[in-house]
Design an enzyme around this catalytic site. Structure first.
Site, PDB file in Angstrom:
ATOM      1  N   LYS A  80     -19.066  88.663 101.766  1.00 30.51           N
ATOM      2  CA  LYS A  80     -18.304  87.575 102.190  1.00 30.51           C
ATOM      3  C   LYS A  80     -17.041  88.119 103.047  1.00 30.51           C
ATOM      4  O   LYS A  80     -16.557  89.072 102.967  1.00 30.51           O
ATOM      5  CB  LYS A  80     -17.663  87.140 100.418  1.00 30.51           C
ATOM      6  N   SER A 155     -15.917  79.680  96.388  1.00 30.16           N
ATOM      7  CA  SER A 155     -15.765  79.997  97.865  1.00 30.16           C
ATOM      8  C   SER A 155     -16.792  80.777  98.669  1.00 30.16           C
ATOM      9  O   SER A 155     -16.624  80.806  99.455  1.00 30.16           O
ATOM     10  CB  SER A 155     -14.298  80.288  97.903  1.00 30.16           C
ATOM     11  N   SER A 179     -15.761  81.660  92.060  1.00 31.10           N
ATOM     12  CA  SER A 179     -16.126  81.534  93.070  1.00 31.10           C
ATOM     13  C   SER A 179     -17.362  82.227  93.463  1.00 31.10           C
ATOM     14  O   SER A 179     -18.165  82.291  94.577  1.00 31.10           O
ATOM     15  CB  SER A 179     -15.170  81.818  94.119  1.00 31.10           C
TER      16      SER A 179
END
Lengths: 450, 63
Positions: A80, A155, A179
């Site tokens: 990420k 996210s 997330s």
């Protein structure tokens, strides 16, 4: 033989040692797949093609020479883009940090590098892990591989979408209000948020430092265990899928009365409970504090912490942020200090109350999202989806929680559940997850991609 | 939730140092204000046991 792209990290590790596959073959195969399919999925913000191939060649040479670093040697993974990887951009999916290049690895990445794992690239997130999915940022939002018109969750959007698309067997995400578990659920894979402080946050751009967690997303429980072990500097939890006699508390009121799950999600949760019962677990309904208390307390802590990080930048350069980030970050400017601190006091009480439930049960079974992923261009429904879930409790309480697929909607979108356990008992969570994985075929299902 | 009084909103925006942001992005600031008001109201309505870290004790007489 299963296509390389669907092999788990554990299966790749075994194939390397049988000499039936090599890290170079695997990385080349995945890079070709990514180049072919990612233009429609937007998983990667930065593909580390040359770097990954160089690492694969080194891993191949090392393994051939008997320099074996363990199960993750030569295993590719995605990161990420709020987590630092030395020499690669960390943009946080934002114009604010568009030119930022990490000068050192995050601690979790460093541990994985020392174990021989290979970074395939940096993948999409909501801007600064809060503002998305957005269409006004330097990079487009990731799409759901099960249906590109739908939201992949967030996210850690690129982490979930990339694992589901067969771009990498494992990815790193972060989880502040769910997330890791949201995209894992939306994309039909699995994701674990371990106990608080179990995985280092050093080198990860913070959203809310008292609620942030780093966690792995994968298609198989065994891979979650392998990555967790390396990232915590401990042996991977030994998985025992025999759950006979296990006490499972079913938090039914979260999706039946606190919120109302869609009928497909509710049926999938009941079916999961029935499956665990058939495997020998005892299922009893348990009650936790109201979901709305967790949600409000979580946000009253998260938003001021996030504002403390972004306030100065946002006041000076608001145009550098996307619209959703501006709206969500500025909330922290207006939550009163009194309410922020009262939320912390309430958080301690909620933590005690959840811990007390774990004196009566070994794990909790509960909803993740109340509905499958909505269309990504339906902003109203996307915003609503971030209020219709049961993920926030465990960021606050620090208990480990995992999301995994437990059904498929009529429209062909994944449905998911959560399994949560007592502090530091990731092994128990993984045992239940492994039992469920072995008893069903959800973890073998893949999106309709070539 | 009670609607936010415009004068109170202006005061909060000034207190947060967000006048310039409000000038450029008034809708975004108002969305944030309204959301924060919901959280403030929700937390304010909770019956919260007063707890402080460490060995501190809150005497009953204070409660």
């Amino acid at each position: 033989m299963t296509d390389i792209c669907w092999l788990s990290a554990s299966e790749l590790a075994a194939a390397y040692r049988r000499r039936t596959l090599s890290p170079v073959t695997v990385v080349e195969h995945l890079l070709a797949r990514i180049r072919s399919l990612d233009p429609g999925l937007n998983v990667f913000l930065h593909l580390n093609g040359e770097g990954a191939l160089a690492s694969a060649r080194q891993a191949e040479a090392d393994l051939a020479a008997g320099r074996d670093l363990g199960h993750l040697h030569g295993i590719p993974y995605g990161v990420k883009d709020i987590i630092d990887v030395e020499g690669l951009p960390t943009t946080c999916h934002s114009a604010v940090l568009k030119d930022n290049v990490a000068t050192r690895d995050a601690v979790a990445v460093d541990l994985l590098r020392k174990a021989g794992a290979i970074v395939l690239g940096k993948v999409a997130t909501h801007e600064f892990a809060i503002g998305g999915p957005s269409f006004d940022l330097p990079f487009p939002p990731a799409r759901n591989p099960w249906n590109r018109a739908h939201h992949p969750g967030g996210s850690s959007s690129g982490s979930g979408a990339g694992v589901a698309a067969g771009f990498f067997p494992v990815a790193l995400g972060t989880d502040t209000g769910g997330s890791v578990r949201n995209p894992a659920g939306a994309c039909g894979v699995m994701g674990l948020k371990a106990s608080y402080d179990k995985v280092s946050r050093d080198g990860v751009f913070p959203l809310s430092w008292t609620l942030d967690y780093v966690g792995p997303l994968a298609r198989k429980v065994e891979d979650i265990a392998l990555f967790l072990g390396v990232m915590t500097g401990t042996p991977a939890p030994a998985i025992n899928p025999d759950i006979r006699g296990m006490r499972v508390g079913f938090v039914r009121h979260y999706h039946e009365t606190d919120m109302t799950a869609g009928p497909e999600t509710a049926a999938a949760l009941q079916s999961a409970a029935d499956t665990l019962a058939a495997l020998g677990a005892s299922i009893t309904d348990v009650e936790l504090p109201p979901l709305s208390d967790f949600a409000n307390v979580n946000r009253a802590i998260l938003t001021p912490e996030a504002w403390a990080i972004h306030g100065d930048w946002l006041r000076k350069r608001p145009e550098k942020y996307g619209r959703l980030s501006r709206q969500r970050l500025m909330v922290g400017a207006f939550v009163t200090a009194e309410n922020h601190l009262r939320a912390r006091m309430m958080g301690a009480t909620l933590r005690d109350r959840v811990s007390a439930v774990f004196e009566k049960v070994d794990v909790l079974l509960l909803a993740n999202a109340m509905n499958p992923a909505c269309r990504i261009d339906d902003e109203e429904k996307v915003v609503l989806s971030y209020f219709q879930h049961a993920r926030a409790p465990f960021n606050l309480t620090g208990h480990p929680a995992m999301s995994m697929m437990c059904g498929l909607s009529d429209a062909g979108l994944p449905l998911a559940m959560q399994i949560a356990g007592p502090h530091d008992r990731e092994d128990t969570v993984l045992n239940v997850a492994a039992a469920y994985q072995n008893a069903t075929d959800w973890s073998d299902r893949h999106p309709p991609l070539p | 939730m009670r609607p936010i009084d415009p004068a109170a909103a202006r005061a909060l925006i000034a207190q947060a140092g967000l006048e310039d942001v409000f000038a450029s992005y008034p809708d975004d600031v108002m969305v944030a204000l309204e959301q924060a008001a919901k959280y403030n109201e929700a937390i304010g309505a909770l019956d919260i046991k007063r707890r402080v870290p460490g060995a501190s004790r809150l005497p009953e007489a204070d409660q």
